[in-house]
Design a protein around this motif. Structure first.
Motif, mmCIF file in Angstrom:
data_model
loop_
_atom_site.group_PDB
_atom_site.id
_atom_site.type_symbol
_atom_site.label_atom_id
_atom_site.label_comp_id
_atom_site.label_asym_id
_atom_site.label_seq_id
_atom_site.Cartn_x
_atom_site.Cartn_y
_atom_site.Cartn_z
ATOM 1 N N UNK A 97 0.825 -1.198 0.000
ATOM 2 C CA UNK A 97 0.000 0.000 0.000
ATOM 3 C C UNK A 97 0.868 1.260 0.000
ATOM 4 N N UNK A 98 1.936 1.261 0.787
ATOM 5 C CA UNK A 98 2.832 2.413 0.825
ATOM 6 C C UNK A 98 3.521 2.611 -0.522
ATOM 7 N N UNK A 99 3.867 1.504 -1.170
ATOM 8 C CA UNK A 99 4.486 1.600 -2.497
ATOM 9 C C UNK A 99 3.520 2.193 -3.514
ATOM 10 N N UNK A 100 2.240 1.841 -3.402
ATOM 11 C CA UNK A 100 1.227 2.409 -4.302
ATOM 12 C C UNK A 100 1.128 3.913 -4.095
ATOM 13 N N UNK A 101 1.077 4.336 -2.835
ATOM 14 C CA UNK A 101 0.988 5.768 -2.551
ATOM 15 C C UNK A 101 2.172 6.519 -3.163
#
Length: 381
Positions: free
Chosen positions: A322-326
């Motif tokens: 999720x952090x990588x997507x952000x």
């Protein structure tokens, strides 16, 4: 201390834990007959042939169905061959593909002796899971000895308590917060008693732990309400509602998950501080409770820095994607912090850390009072 008293103090918690494990094993959850597949046989099958001709690839997404020829391994139809259907929904998270030689969990629908349909559930990982668990048990006993055995007992008790008590009581609609507090207190008492036995050190560690858990509970309730977080942020929670459990209070279940999730780290820190104070008092039996509590606080300050980071790693480790997507999408930080599911994880991490911060002074104070209120002698042997 008389030998028999020492024996009772050290081994009574083990007997209590074993008795609780046996009772929980015998205790029905009440949901044994709540089967998803009625009139069907659940068994294992080995894939002998696969047919991928009807699978449609659209980029990373696969849809359609995979047809697998299986040899059924157990159950009513052991030894028979059947064709199983593995439906692909286009979800990389949930879809699975089988290859020749794989062992699968299957559900065989039948009409008498006639197989009407075979549904592929997933790969059979049970044997590997058992070997992994066995390896963990062996290494723990080899390196920790009797302490490792007690750790295994506490692990088994915790799993059974959550599965046989917590989950069924939640499903039956009992107040999640009160149930969570009661079960957390029960586990805290038994687990810490397995470490120390039934003595003042257990009383100190349990008191400090539970006071910290209460603080976490209260703050979790307050901030969940202030942040306007709905319990549906928990994975699979909406599936419960769609399964007919419309009366469940998902938000209270989420609130309870905050202090339940932090309770392990809280117990860990409480035991560390209690052990340190006990050691100091044993060396200096003339020490006053204020000095003993101050020593406990010094230990707590040193441990809190790493323990709060432990919670951060524990909760954020599953959200790397999720952090990588952000980051990949260039999402502004102020937007990230205001997303509901991010705010929910912040509550878990920060409120859990509040519990850790408060458990240090609580435990130091309890240890100072309980462990110095005795004759001018050392601690129990």
């Amino acid at each position: 201390m008389k030998p028999w008293k020492k024996y009772v103090r050290d081994y009574a918690p083990v007997l209590v834990c074993l008795l609780a494990i046996v009772l929980l094993l015998l205790l029905p959850t009440g949901y044994e007959d709540a089967l998803l597949y009625q009139q069907a046989e659940r068994c294992r099958g080995v894939v002998t042939e696969v047919d991928n001709s009807t699978i449609v690839d659209t980029g990373l997404v696969r849809s359609g169905e995979q047809r697998c020829t299986l040899t059924i391994q157990d159950g009513l139809f052991a030894g028979r061959t059947a064709v199983g259907i593995n439906l692909l929904t286009g979800s990389l998270e949930q879809d699975k593909l089988f290859e020749v030689g794989d062992e699968a969990l299957i559900v065989v629908s039948h009409d008498g002796d006639t197989i009407t349909n075979v549904t592929m559930i997933d790969h059979n990982r049970q044997n590997l899971e058992l070997w992994m668990a066995l390896g963990f048990v062996v290494f723990l006993i080899l390196f920790a000895g009797k302490t490792g055995v007690r750790a295994i007992l506490s692990f088994v008790l915790t799993v059974l308590t959550l599965w046989k008590l917590l989950v069924p009581l939640y499903l039956k609609g009992y107040n999640p917060i009160w149930v969570g507090l009661f079960i957390t207190l029960f586990l805290t008492v038994v687990i810490i008693s397995l470490v120390y036995g039934f003595d003042r050190r257990s009383l100190s560690a349990v008191s400090g732990s539970f006071l910290g858990i209460l603080v976490t509970c209260i703050l979790g309730i307050v901030f969940t309400d202030l942040f306007k977080i709905h319990g549906a942020v928990m994975a699979y929670s909406e599936s419960l509602l769609y399964s007919g459990y419309l009366d469940l209070n998902l938000t209270k279940i989420f609130m309870a998950s905050i202090f339940i999730g932090a309770s392990g780290a809280v117990m860990d820190l409480s035991v560390d501080i209690t052990s340190a104070v006990a050691e100091v008092v044993e060396k200096r039996p003339d020490l006053g409770w204020k000095e003993a509590a101050a020593s406990g606080m010094n230990v707590g300050r040193a441990a809190m820095g790493t323990m709060t980071t432990t919670l951060l790693f524990a909760y954020s480790g599953g959200y790397i994607a999720m952090l990588m997507v952000f980051m990949a999408q260039g999402t502004p930080v102020e937007h990230i912090l205001n997303y509901k599911y991010v705010a929910a994880e912040m509550i878990h991490t920060v409120i859990g850390s509040f519990g850790l911060v408060t458990v240090a002074p609580f435990t130091a104070l309890c240890a100072g009072v309980f462990l110095t209120r005795r004759k001018k002698t050392a601690l129990p042997e």
